[in-house]
Design an enzyme around this catalytic site. Structure first.
Site, PDB file in Angstrom:
ATOM      1  N   ASP A 105      -2.309  -1.795   0.956  1.00  0.00           N
ATOM      2  CA  ASP A 105      -3.379  -1.907  -0.030  1.00  0.00           C
ATOM      3  C   ASP A 105      -2.907  -2.945  -1.056  1.00  0.00           C
ATOM      4  O   ASP A 105      -1.707  -3.214  -1.192  1.00  0.00           O
ATOM      5  CB  ASP A 105      -3.678  -0.565  -0.702  1.00  0.00           C
ATOM      6  CG  ASP A 105      -5.053  -0.581  -1.372  1.00  0.00           C
ATOM      7  OD1 ASP A 105      -5.628  -1.689  -1.525  1.00  0.00           O
ATOM      8  OD2 ASP A 105      -5.561   0.488  -1.751  1.00  0.00           O
TER       9      ASP A 105
HETATM   10  C1  BGC Z   1      -8.517  -0.982  -3.058  1.00  0.00           C
HETATM   11  C2  BGC Z   1      -8.861  -1.336  -1.625  1.00  0.00           C
HETATM   12  C3  BGC Z   1      -9.437  -2.726  -1.580  1.00  0.00           C
HETATM   13  C4  BGC Z   1      -8.433  -3.694  -2.186  1.00  0.00           C
HETATM   14  C5  BGC Z   1      -8.909  -5.141  -2.205  1.00  0.00           C
HETATM   15  C6  BGC Z   1      -7.651  -2.015  -3.701  1.00  0.00           C
HETATM   16  O1  BGC Z   1      -7.502  -1.744  -5.051  1.00  0.00           O
HETATM   17  O2  BGC Z   1      -7.858   0.272  -3.088  1.00  0.00           O
HETATM   18  O3  BGC Z   1      -9.768  -0.416  -1.103  1.00  0.00           O
HETATM   19  O4  BGC Z   1      -9.748  -3.073  -0.275  1.00  0.00           O
HETATM   20  O5  BGC Z   1      -8.177  -3.314  -3.524  1.00  0.00           O
HETATM   21  O6  BGC Z   1      -9.925  -5.309  -3.124  1.00  0.00           O
END
Ligand code: BGC
Length: 762
Positions: free
Chosen positions: A231
């Site tokens: 993530d």
């Molecule tokens: C989120 C993800 C997301 C990523 C990119 C993160 O903070 O938890 O779900 O895909 O950011 O935006």
């Protein structure tokens, strides 16, 4: 000719390989011109395309391209419709191809452990079977357009509070049966191109460096073939990560971690083969997309229509007093109708954070009513973006309600209350909304509430309103869907993918959500959602699986192929069928649900668990047969001693119903299983355990009945006051060492007996 990725890996320097394991910038994977490795892009996800062009940022504040906002997963989960989710995925695949996005960051399938999790709107269900099935269809649809998906957030990211550091303390059975099971189904059924590791720790180890999670469970057990991506900013120890199975770090680490990876290979801390394997998976991902581009154009208006259709199939009619014949809904167009609440004009149709879509157009309920020539008197009553009590607005709402035949109140949660990044503090609607609903219902007996929210709310006014339509966060065409459903052009067919508790205090994780910011204890184990409410016979506002229609359905003719099933190698299946008839006056769709109840007593288990569902479309008077296929897993639970799924021999009940609390048909099935958990007999093994295990039962009965006779004890005979009952328990609970002491068996005799039982049980 197929590209030889292994050969390509050989041409890379250690630095290049390390570099490929991290992002080039916020959204792109690394490219290497000299070897023709192209630059591919990932974008959020999950319910629309958030492709940022310039000035990328993490939380979605900066504009992305105009795209279509589909209903969020809180809504689509309620559709219980696999085909619909396939189509939504396919549409998004098309958008990605048209916009040159290789990986769509979704679906998000974390379990809704507590209604206050700020991100529940992005998640599908409290039930892993449903979440897994819905996610699989979505992934298959999206990947049919040759783009990748990113199944996220793996795993146990069930709250926003300190999400990047919190340690989830959960036992393996709860993890396997609840928090991993949806991922398992989706990985096995649809092989997403990538899986995104979650921010949190699980039992002390960050997911992005958790070898058990990423290597042993995800790859070795489930057979995941794709890339594991972190993530965003979710990597804590990069070297530990790659050793555990994390391939790609996103976004860009500023070069620090690339250097660290290269250095670790050079010093021998990281075997180069591990780096090579990660690079091979990343290159496979890159070329899978780049070598097979599909020319796609994306028609935003057509996808807007699809978004409306999906919402129409997802919204849940929670209440309609009087039923299909005498209910207030569907509304008649010629009545004097008041629309109250700013959500009628400015619907809340998506959640905040990384999934935020720059919707190319939004249809409100007011616009959709107007387009149909339906006259409504609109008063704002309360704002859509905050809690603001205004006596004049309240009076205007009450006056409008008095003058109308019907009042429809468009209520919901403002963005500020519910979003990625933080959890809700309570389960209430803004007070100004509750005040207006109460006041309107007081003067207008024909009141309907329409909700725009990402997860359950308390409803102190529920007995005062006649009807309630749950739209969830219904995407950019939500107003179109609302009018179509309210006026009966579409017959509602969604069912709740989560329980609506009466109060937040009733939730099983209440004491342990969200924890102290350091650790959060999942003490409720497998008793999550309806698994808890049903076991504890708790009254709820609306149960899991509940949803009404403008018609009625009758269930009949349940049949199980056989009254028993024997799992010899575990691949055996059995078919269950039932007929469902539309007994009302209009066409409609019914979500038929199958639950299993374990009567063997081998483990403490939820009362019943969802193991199948089908959505049937039925014309008035029409009957269709629904067919379910059950396998070993349908009956099994995760046995930590066995280290696998275990299905005890004995009696189970197969239930077919319209919700977790509306059981219509049931039948008993006898299950026999060849697999047994390990059982080592020693001096502390109890008589009860030996009598219960089918392998030792016969021999144990012979031996222990003899002892029972010798001690002149008969079960149930109350010899000495409470002594009879006590003796009975003492008999069953006696460890074998007691036999030596109390049953006049010699030490050697008992020792021999233990040996004999162990032979029998191995
Ligand atoms: C989120 C993800 C997301 C990523 C990119 C993160 O903070 O938890 O779900 O895909 O950011 O935006």
């Amino acid at each position: 000719m197929a590209r030889d990725i292994k050969e390509l890996v050989k041409l890379l320097t250690i630095e290049e390989k390390a570099g490929l394991c991290g992002g080039e910038d916020f959204w792109h994977l690394r490219s290497i011109d000299r070897l023709g490795i192209p630059r591919i892009m990932a974008s959020d996800g999950p319910h629309g395309l958030r492709k940022q062009k310039d000035n990328p940022d993490h939380l979605g504040h900066n504009d992305s391209i105009k795209a279509v906002c589909f209903p969020a997963a809180c809504a689509t989960g309620s559709s219980f419709d696999k085909e619909l989710l396939y189509n939504m995925g396919a549409a998004l695949g098309e958008e990605c191809q048209a916009e040159n996005v290789a990986v769509l960051l979704g679906p998000a399938i974390n379990i809704k452990r507590n209604p206050l999790c700020g991100r529940n709107f992005e998640y599908i269900s409290e039930d892993p079977y449903l979440a897994g099935a819905i996610a699989s269809s979505f992934i298959q649809g999206a990947q049919s357009g040759n783009i990748g998906t990113s199944l996220k957030h793996f795993a146990a990211n069930n709250q926003e509070f300190f999400r990047t550091t919190v340690d989830v303390i959960a036992d393996e059975r709860a993890l396997r049966e609840i928090y991993l099971a949806a991922f398992e189904i989706a990985v096995k059924e649809s092989q997403p191109w990538t899986v995104m590791s979650s921010y949190n720790k699980i039992n002390g180890i960050h997911s992005s460096e958790n070898h058990w999670l990423l290597a042993e469970v995800l790859r070795d057990e489930w057979g995941f073939k794709g890339c594991v991506v972190s993530d965003w900013y979710g990597t804590s120890d990069r070297i530990a990560g790659i050793k555990a199975g994390l391939d790609l770090e996103m976004p860009y680490s500023g070069g620090h971690n690339d250097k660290a990876l290269a250095e670790a290979v050079k010093t021998g801390d990281l075997p180069e083969a591990i780096l090579d394997a990660a690079v091979e998976r990343i290159l496979t991902l890159i070329f899978k997309y780049a070598d097979n581009r599909i020319k796609a154009e994306f028609d935003r208006d057509a996808h807007h229509e699809l978004s409306a259709k999906i919402e129409k199939e997802s919204a849940v009619l929670l209440k309609n007093e009087g039923g299909p014949d005498n209910g207030l809904l569907p509304l008649k167009k010629d009545r004097k109708i008041a629309f109250i609440g700013a959500f009628a004009d400015k619907p809340r149709f998506q959640g905040g954070g990384s999934s935020h879509i720059n919707a190319h157009k939004v249809t409100s309920a007011l616009q959709a009513a107007k387009a149909r020539g339906i006259a409504v008197n609109y008063v704002e009553g309360f704002p859509a973006d905050r809690d603001a009590h205004d006596p004049a607005a309240l009076k205007a709402a009450v006056d409008a309600a008095k003058q109308a035949d019907v009042a429809v109140i468009f209520a919901g949660l403002p963005d500020v209350i519910e979003s990625e990044g933080y959890d809700r503090e309570h389960m209430r609607l803004p007070e100004c909304q509750n005040a207006i609903i109460n006041a309107v219902a007081e003067v207008q007996p024909h009141s309907v509430v329409v909700l725009h929210n990402g997860s359950p709310v308390e409803m102190p006014w529920i007995d005062k309103v006649k009807s309630l339509l749950e739209l969830y966060l219904g995407g950019q065409a939500v107003g179109e869907a609302a009018i179509s459903l309210l006026f009966g052009e579409t017959n509602p067919s969604g069912k709740l993918a989560e329980t609506f508790p009466l109060r937040i205090e009733d939730n099983p994780s209440y004491e342990n959500f969200p924890g102290d910011g350091k650790a959060v204890y999942y003490h409720e184990g497998v008793f999550v959602g309806y698994r808890y409410y049903d076991y504890r016979k708790k009254d709820v506002l609306f149960p899991f699986g509940h949803g009404l229609s403008y018609t009625t359905f009758q269930y009949s003719n349940m049949n199980i192929e056989n009254s028993s099933i024997h799992f010899v190698n575990g691949s055996e299946t059995i078919a269950v069928t039932a007929d469902v008839t539309n007994t009302g006056k209009v066409a409609g769709k019914e979500v038929v649900q199958l639950y299993i109840e374990d009567k063997t007593g081998a483990a403490i288990r939820p009362l019943r668990e969802l193991k199948g569902f089908e959505k049937l479309s039925l014309a008035p008077g029409e009957t269709k047969q629904v067919v379910f296929t059950l396998d070993k897993r349908s009956f099994a639970w995760y046995h930590t001693g066995l280290g696998g799924w275990y299905c005890a021999s004995g009696e189970y009940v197969v239930i077919i119903g319209a919700s977790s609390r509306d059981m219509r048909l049931s039948a008993v099935i006898q299950v026999a299983s060849n697999a047994y958990p390990p059982f080592h007999v020693d001096w502390n093994t109890t008589v009860d355990a030996l009598l219960k295990d089918p392998r030792s039962k016969q021999a144990a009965e012979k031996i222990f009945t003899r002892h029972r006779d010798q001690s002149k004890w008969e079960p149930g005979v109350d010899a000495l006051g409470s002594g009879g009952k006590w003796n009975e328990r003492a008999y069953f609970e006696a460890p074998l060492r007691h036999l030596y002491m109390t049953q006049r068996m010699s030490y050697e005799e008992v020792e021999k007996m233990i040996e004999a039982f162990n032979k029998l049980l191995c």
